[in-house]
Design an enzyme around this catalytic site. Sequence first.
Site, mmCIF file in Angstrom:
data_model
loop_
_atom_site.group_PDB
_atom_site.id
_atom_site.type_symbol
_atom_site.label_atom_id
_atom_site.label_comp_id
_atom_site.label_asym_id
_atom_site.label_seq_id
_atom_site.Cartn_x
_atom_site.Cartn_y
_atom_site.Cartn_z
ATOM 1 N N ARG A 114 -7.827 -0.950 -10.613
ATOM 2 C CA ARG A 114 -7.223 -1.886 -9.666
ATOM 3 C C ARG A 114 -6.835 -1.129 -8.402
ATOM 4 N NH1 ARG A 114 -1.177 -3.234 -12.159
ATOM 5 N NH2 ARG A 114 -0.446 -1.086 -12.267
ATOM 6 N N ASN A 152 -0.167 -7.711 -5.460
ATOM 7 C CA ASN A 152 0.636 -7.202 -6.575
ATOM 8 C C ASN A 152 0.895 -5.720 -6.365
ATOM 9 O OD1 ASN A 152 1.741 -7.649 -9.407
ATOM 10 N ND2 ASN A 152 0.409 -5.879 -9.731
ATOM 11 N N GLU A 153 2.175 -5.355 -6.258
ATOM 12 C CA GLU A 153 2.578 -3.944 -6.162
ATOM 13 C C GLU A 153 1.791 -3.199 -5.080
ATOM 14 O OE1 GLU A 153 4.170 -3.122 -10.690
ATOM 15 O OE2 GLU A 153 2.159 -2.433 -10.161
ATOM 16 N N GLU A 312 8.941 -7.951 -12.623
ATOM 17 C CA GLU A 312 8.369 -7.295 -13.798
ATOM 18 C C GLU A 312 9.360 -6.287 -14.363
ATOM 19 O OE1 GLU A 312 4.611 -5.305 -13.495
ATOM 20 O OE2 GLU A 312 3.753 -6.814 -12.155
ATOM 21 N N TRP A 320 2.121 3.672 -19.372
ATOM 22 C CA TRP A 320 1.568 4.631 -18.424
ATOM 23 C C TRP A 320 2.295 5.966 -18.361
ATOM 24 C CZ3 TRP A 320 5.629 5.238 -15.130
ATOM 25 C CH2 TRP A 320 6.460 4.128 -14.893
#
Length: 678
Positions: A114, A152-153, A312, A320
């Site tokens: 991603r 996202n992020e 989140e 991770w």
Amino acid sequence: MTTERRLRLAGIAYGGDYNPEQWPEEVWAEDMALMGEAGVTMVSVGIFSWALLEPSEGVYDFSRMDRILDLLHENGIAADLATPTACPPAWFFRAHPEALPIDRDGRTLSYGSRQTFCPSSRAYRTAALRIAGALAERYADHPAVAMWHVHNEYGCHNAECFCDTSAAAFRTWLKAKYGNDLNALNHAWGTTFWSQWYYDWEEILPPRATGADPNPTHRLDWRRFCSDELLSLFTAERDVLRRAAPHIPATTNFMVMHNFDAMDYWRWAPELDIVSNDHYLLATDPESETDIALCGDLVRSLAGGRPWLLMEHSTGAINWQPVNRAKTPGEMRRNALAHVAHGADGIAYFQWRAAKAGAEQWHSAMLPHAGTDSQIWQDVMQLGADLRALAEVGGSTSPAKVAIVWDWNARWAMELPSQPSSELRFQDLVRDWYTPLWKAGVAVDFIRPDSPDLDRYRLVLAPSLYLVDDAGATNLAAFVEHGGTLAVGFHSGAVDENCHVRLGGYPGAFRKVLGVHGDELFPLLPGQTVGLAGQVPQGATADLWTERLRLTGADAVATYAEGPLAGVPAITRHAYGSGTAWYLATHPDPTTLATVLERIREEAGVRPEHDVAAGVEVVRRRGAEADYLFLIDHAGHGAEIPAEGVELLTGKPVVGSVTVPEGGVAVVREATREPSGG
């Protein structure tokens, strides 16, 4: 007339990332039923679905998303609908391989995970705005859509790209900053050093890998550019969504947590309708509850004191870190309600249903691999009930009389190479000062050095402000002159906004207000300590840093007890104007630091909420008609805390005191009262 964009959900939102496209459609009905049992009110959808929504360029398939949104609406669950632009599909990169990012060493990174795109890629921007526009056009009026989730992020994996396209965009940014005046850039960067003078804009490159340390101002401007470049992508997508649905608020999930420092969120926050954040615990952090509190206070401050959303976090283990520990009994509940205590009006997890395939298959979820026959599911159900009981807390704020100065430019600059010590970490230094306040139950805001609102605080702390511009330094000095109390940490005020050393002695911009003059820095080696003497606890020590100071108006509170600086001031206090300025020219041990900060706080007239047992967190939120006192037992011993009102989680009246269960939480609705400063 400005359109008001706010999340129109009652109480405290509850949910998580929902990725039904990863499961057979017959599973969706079960999801709806279980969400209803858990009390889920909003889920984020579509975050990673670009390849399914646009199977080829300009060709869309919204049939699956139509059914998902309809199903959510039928079950009374709001949708935080995402633009899926964090994950461009494989067909995009086959058509536009030039959009792939290049790292500092010149390697082209491949797609297959991603955020593998160059933030300056024109092809990426075009494709991202196209899919955002298609979503906006189709779902602007869908009754399930309560909020837009942009991307996202941002910057999680591609905060920097060093390709030629990024180089050209960097030069454009620099021309705007320096008024197209190359000489101004040369002077700002100090390019006479190491023969780096630029005669043509085309000579300027990103700070790629070189044989020695890079120019610090070059590197600092690069960090500023990278943050702004990603911000421009956010605002471009947001504007597409606003044009189609001006009534729907837009957010993107920040990552205010431990060591993520890619974005200058002071610049980002005003562009969001609702500020949201992702927060994950480090398995190696023995007091991760402190990080939750600090980051929550920082996010609330970024939101201008208004409530924010936790977009989140995890129900248990994440996926991770080298070792991903499970949460201990009660920890998930304490974590979530601590976020609420520090201003969150929404609690969400990654993700709803634990994945059975893919890179995050070992990331915990609200519905784990074991299904409903699991402790996590019981905890999810309990938390849903807790949040329903706390619905009236939504919209309340947090009063504070103490502020800590936080600046991403100062952080970036201090952690560049070739500092006097590579042992200094901005967030660690700030947390060291924050922790005693948090343990004492003293509320804290975070501010920029140039904040116009300093007069609302009695005490301002600047634990680590290596870089500060003239406006920020003048602002902090004026706060003291007009009666405030300021405490400054070592190696602050050292350089200006261009990373140029402020000449004439240390601590640079703060010499006058602090009443001290330093002529040499003596950073300590790893593991080395030095004793302190004076108005400090017996046996006090310090590590990391010392410096040679003389007094120019200040009084010495503590001195070095040994070594080459024996007798030299280490902690000073200076009456300046109508206020007081303290300087901690070293890094005291935790007990000594807590003692010194307690004295500073008490002299400033700031008192804690309650005298409570160690390990019990105390936080107050203020509503229009009541206060809400959060009491969280992190130590596992339980506590009896003075209070009057109603305990919301049980509904029981509170007369005189409330019992906090071992490892548990109590939230008391009390009559509104003026805070004591905590």
